[in-house]
Design an enzyme around this catalytic site. Sequence first.
Site, PDB file in Angstrom:
ATOM      1  N   GLN A 177       0.827  -1.219   0.000  1.00  0.00           N
ATOM      2  CA  GLN A 177       0.000   0.000   0.000  1.00  0.00           C
ATOM      3  C   GLN A 177       0.858   1.264   0.000  1.00  0.00           C
ATOM      4  O   GLN A 177       0.327   2.383  -0.044  1.00  0.00           O
ATOM      5  CB  GLN A 177      -0.965   0.002   1.205  1.00  0.00           C
ATOM      6  CG  GLN A 177      -1.934  -1.175   1.214  1.00  0.00           C
ATOM      7  CD  GLN A 177      -2.988  -1.129   0.102  1.00  0.00           C
ATOM      8  OE1 GLN A 177      -3.105  -0.148  -0.638  1.00  0.00           O
ATOM      9  NE2 GLN A 177      -3.757  -2.199  -0.031  1.00  0.00           N
ATOM     10  N   CYS A 320      -9.839  -8.933   2.353  1.00  0.00           N
ATOM     11  CA  CYS A 320      -9.634 -10.307   2.837  1.00  0.00           C
ATOM     12  C   CYS A 320     -10.251 -10.448   4.227  1.00  0.00           C
ATOM     13  O   CYS A 320     -10.959 -11.394   4.512  1.00  0.00           O
ATOM     14  CB  CYS A 320      -8.152 -10.641   2.930  1.00  0.00           C
ATOM     15  SG  CYS A 320      -7.278 -10.279   1.414  1.00  0.00           S
TER      16      CYS A 320
HETATM   17  N1  PLP Z   1      -0.204  -6.813   1.637  1.00  0.00           N
HETATM   18  C1  PLP Z   1      -1.049  -5.783   1.703  1.00  0.00           C
HETATM   19  C2  PLP Z   1      -0.746  -4.647   2.616  1.00  0.00           C
HETATM   20  C3  PLP Z   1      -2.210  -5.768   0.929  1.00  0.00           C
HETATM   21  O1  PLP Z   1      -3.055  -4.744   1.015  1.00  0.00           O
HETATM   22  C4  PLP Z   1      -2.467  -6.869   0.067  1.00  0.00           C
HETATM   23  C5  PLP Z   1      -3.714  -6.921  -0.730  1.00  0.00           C
HETATM   24  O2  PLP Z   1      -4.793  -6.693  -0.227  1.00  0.00           O
HETATM   25  C6  PLP Z   1      -1.542  -7.914   0.033  1.00  0.00           C
HETATM   26  C7  PLP Z   1      -0.426  -7.851   0.820  1.00  0.00           C
HETATM   27  C8  PLP Z   1      -1.751  -9.105  -0.863  1.00  0.00           C
HETATM   28  O3  PLP Z   1      -1.397  -8.773  -2.186  1.00  0.00           O
HETATM   29  P1  PLP Z   1      -1.834  -9.699  -3.415  1.00  0.00           P
HETATM   30  O4  PLP Z   1      -3.284  -9.454  -3.648  1.00  0.00           O
HETATM   31  O5  PLP Z   1      -0.961  -9.227  -4.551  1.00  0.00           O
HETATM   32  O6  PLP Z   1      -1.529 -11.105  -3.066  1.00  0.00           O
END
Ligand code: PLP
Length: 377
Positions: A177, A320
């Site tokens: 982010q 998530c």
């Molecule tokens: N880390 C953070 C801070 C995120 O916001 C996200 C996605 O929501 C992820 C990791 C996971 O990323 P990806 O969707 O590319 O697996």
Amino acid sequence: MIYLDNASTTPVWESAIKAAEEVYRTSFFNPSSTYRDAIPVKMMIRTARTIVAKRLGCPPEELYFTSGATECNNWAITCGAKNGKGNIVISGGEHACVYECAKNLKTNKGYDVRISGILPDGTVDADDLIGLIDENTRLVSVIHASNETGAVNDIAALSKRIKAKNPNVIFHSDGVQAYLKISNDVRELGVDLYSVSGHKVGAPKGVGAMYVSSKTRLQPFVFGGGQEYGMRSGTENVAGIVAFGVATEEYLSRFDRDKILSLRKRFIDEVSKTDGVTVLGNGAETNATILALSIAGTRAEIIQSMCSDENVLIGRGSACASRHSGNRVLEAMGLKKKDIDGAIRISFSPLTTEEEVVTAAKVIARNSIKLRGNNVG
Ligand code: PLP
């Protein structure tokens, strides 16, 4: 439609779609093939790697493309922790893909996993985190900008303190982010590992990258044909990687931090015309694009649904986490259950307009009043 859930994912830039399309149509060769037609495909990956690496201030050879930040973070935690016996330390503000991975190591593999507190402004409690580190600590992971509140951790300052306490620690930061929104220079940040993801900046889903310092001995997470300098096997997602490079440039050329900060302020002013609005994580430096709010006497999932009926799409916590009840990060910030129940997340992009934020704020405020009138809360 007004889309204000850009921390969850972003629309794909037209330029990135075109670049991916070209790969699908004409440059579909396997980049590992040794005939002439495959050479441009290798070069396309090289170009994308150079673009992302430039942003991170590292040589292209220290950047490895993956299927996304979830894979990067699992790689960092699993293989960083494996680097000998000892403990790992993570902050209480980590994304689920760091937190759950560490929890799995603890529950199923018997690792000593230590989790630091976070402060009411959403940043890591640095003294608590440093206190958890000892001579047996193998890996420390601290998110750069919170996906819940946008609060930015001072990674450079943390790195100095971590390395002073134990110079052998592998320091990982989840930069998803933060990528393109604040500085991502890995040398200045003093990190050994840094994860980024394409779909938060206008690339398609399913592509990410991790910086691994050449000084860090990290084992591969995915074994096979030896792609990505032997560190991440599997035939490359060429279209995704190429689009990630193009999207990085497009996002950078359009991102105007001051403009987004002023939209953010305009939104807060407008939505605060209704009672009981609290900005969460207020006071911390922000990545600008994420704004978490709690609206007293409401429930986020109902507000979200009412707004979506009016074509205004907003988030609540991370996409998530919203599959589960509660919110681990907001709880760790010390928020009361009723405030967490009413917590929504608004996230802006370079495409967001003033008209959109004003309309969205009015829709949210109106629905909050309606909901309170119906005594739901
Ligand atoms: N880390 C953070 C801070 C995120 O916001 C996200 C996605 O929501 C992820 C990791 C996971 O990323 P990806 O969707 O590319 O697996």
